[in-house]
Design an enzyme around this catalytic site. Structure first.
Site, mmCIF file in Angstrom:
data_model
loop_
_atom_site.group_PDB
_atom_site.id
_atom_site.type_symbol
_atom_site.label_atom_id
_atom_site.label_comp_id
_atom_site.label_asym_id
_atom_site.label_seq_id
_atom_site.Cartn_x
_atom_site.Cartn_y
_atom_site.Cartn_z
ATOM 1 C CE LYS A 24 10.396 1.115 -5.706
ATOM 2 N NZ LYS A 24 9.008 1.092 -6.149
HETATM 3 N N1 GLU Z 1 2.860 0.469 -8.619
HETATM 4 C C1 GLU Z 1 3.527 1.399 -9.475
HETATM 5 C C2 GLU Z 1 4.703 2.013 -8.725
HETATM 6 O O1 GLU Z 1 4.725 1.982 -7.510
HETATM 7 C C3 GLU Z 1 2.521 2.456 -9.906
HETATM 8 C C4 GLU Z 1 2.879 3.181 -11.136
HETATM 9 C C5 GLU Z 1 1.774 4.109 -11.547
HETATM 10 O O2 GLU Z 1 1.496 5.060 -10.792
HETATM 11 O O3 GLU Z 1 1.155 3.900 -12.562
HETATM 12 O O4 GLU Z 1 5.627 2.492 -9.333
#
Ligand code: GLU
Length: 429
Positions: free
Chosen positions: A204
């Protein structure tokens, strides 16, 4: 399914919305729409140093561009009281210990098995003896990802957690936390990683996977949605071209694969091309405008140029390159004028006779059918082949091997420009 479906997209605003995040958001959104459920947008912004407003904006804009609407929105940074309350609840059950300024979750004293019953992967078994201690609250007082994530999924009554496979290994720890907090464990669906064509992992942090880069490169949202939907899911009828509504009718987690999903930009181009070809000319012009702002032309000129190339561009950003020659004289190499089955002599003869009959053609007869007719007659009269005349005329007018057909070009460019360009070509010999 009992109760109302509630899903969430939970990005950390520490970078622009990337393709993987957009795909996760899409799967969640489509799942919510398909089940008449709610789609929650939750910013996991507890990392104060890395979270930025510009990234929140990027996420909002990217979702809106794709047509993804959220029903509710939350920011973890504003929910400190809730995490505190839940921490106190765990403390009261003697499930928290303090260490080095942070608060930790007490793992079961005896090793136990934790099974993630994943909707895509099936049951995946873990053992608690393999877990590291779970930090709940960091030294600086902020909750960790694990803690805030689980607390919020409980508080927001999330029924299905649909997220990237990179989180599968976190899930058994999350399950222990749900149990400790006395909450029902949601259903989990871990969607496959996105891979480069060489099957390496797409990161990413790789700049070119930001969703906005695709918008700027001239992909339309309908194409992006079609494409992202197929990053791990496949339509039952193998038709890779569908509307958003059709997608919501067809989508099911059962058809999401376990194996990594290869990001095939050729498929994206193919889908985008089909969407662009389908647009009305007016809509096509509207979409093209930001990409052609630097070209000096009138709106009528732009319209006739775009009409001719609408079936060619795979992306909107290719348009300037495809139509530049409508508004400025093309640059090309003399050799390009000679068709591979022709010769310089025959090419010259073709251009000479084309010039002669075109100059003689009245402005009012300057239309595709008449142009075709006089040029066909000229070839026959001079015993030339079509490639001796139509090919060099195409190059003279456009400077390109791949362009609309020469008769369409003549009609669109008009008599004076066409004649001038053919004269220029003749002078090259
Ligand atoms: N903040 C996490 C991420 O961006 C979220 C993970 C989830 O969806 O539980 O990977």
């Amino acid at each position: 399914m009992k109760g109302k479906v509630r899903v969430r997209f939970a990005p950390s605003p520490t970078g622009p919305l990337h393709v993987g995040g957009a795909r996760t958001a899409l799967f969640n959104y489509v799942f919510a729409v398909a089940h008449g459920g709610a789609f929650v947008l939750r910013f996991e912004d507890t990392d104060k140093d890395r979270s930025e407003q510009v990234f929140e904006d990027s996420i909002h804009e990217g979702l809106k561009w794709m047509g993804i609407n959220w029903d509710e929105e939350y920011y973890q940074s504003k929910r400190g009281d809730i995490y505190k309350r839940c921490l106190d609840a765990l403390r009261a059950k003697n499930l928290v210990y303090d260490h080095d300024g942070g608060a930790y979750f007490r793992l079961p004293a005896k090793a136990r098995s934790v099974v993630v019953d994943d909707l895509i992967h099936g049951p995946v078994e873990f053992s608690s003896k393999d877990f590291d201690d779970v930090v709940l609250i960091k030294k600086d007082g902020t909750p960790t990802f694990h803690f805030a994530n689980v607390v919020d999924d409980i508080e927001m009554r999330i029924t299905h957690v649909i997220r990237g496979e990179d989180h599968l290994s976190n899930t058994p720890k999350h399950i222990l936390l749900y149990e400790a907090l006395g909450a029902t464990v949601p259903q989990f669906a871990h969607i496959p990683l996105i891979l480069n064509p060489d099957r390496s992992k797409v990161s990413k942090r790789t700049g070119d996977v930001a969703l906005d880069d695709y918008r700027q490169a001239g992909y339309v949202p309908e194409a992006m949605i079609n494409f992202l939907a197929q990053l791990g899911w496949s339509p039952p009828d193998r038709n890779d071209f569908f509307t958003f509504e059709e997608l919501t009718k067809m989508f099911s987690l059962k058809r999401v694969q376990k194996a990594g999903a290869v990001f095939d930009v050729k498929l994206l181009n193919h889908i985008n091309h089909r969407y662009l070809m389908q647009k009305s000319l007016d809509e096509y012009i509207r979409l093209a405008k930001p990409f052609v702002a630097h070209l000096k032309t009138t709106s009528a000129g732009l319209r006739s140029a775009l009409k001719l190339i609408q079936d060619r561009a795979q992306t909107l950003s290719e348009i300037p390159g495809l139509i530049e020659y409508f508004f400025s004289d093309p640059q090309y190499d003399k050799d390009l004028l000679v068709f591979k089955k022709s010769s310089p002599q025959k090419t010259q003869a073709g251009l000479d006779v084309a010039l002669k009959v075109l100059e003689a053609l009245d402005e009012k007869d300057w239309q595709e059918d008449k142009l075709q007719q006089v040029l066909d007659n000229a070839i026959a009269a001079e015993s030339l082949l079509p490639g001796d005349l139509f090919w060099p005329v195409r190059i003279a007018l456009s400077g390109k091997e791949g362009s609309p057909n020469p008769v369409e070009l003549l009609a669109a460019l008009g008599k004076s420009v066409s004649v001038k360009r053919i004269e220029t070509a003749i002078k090259k010999f």
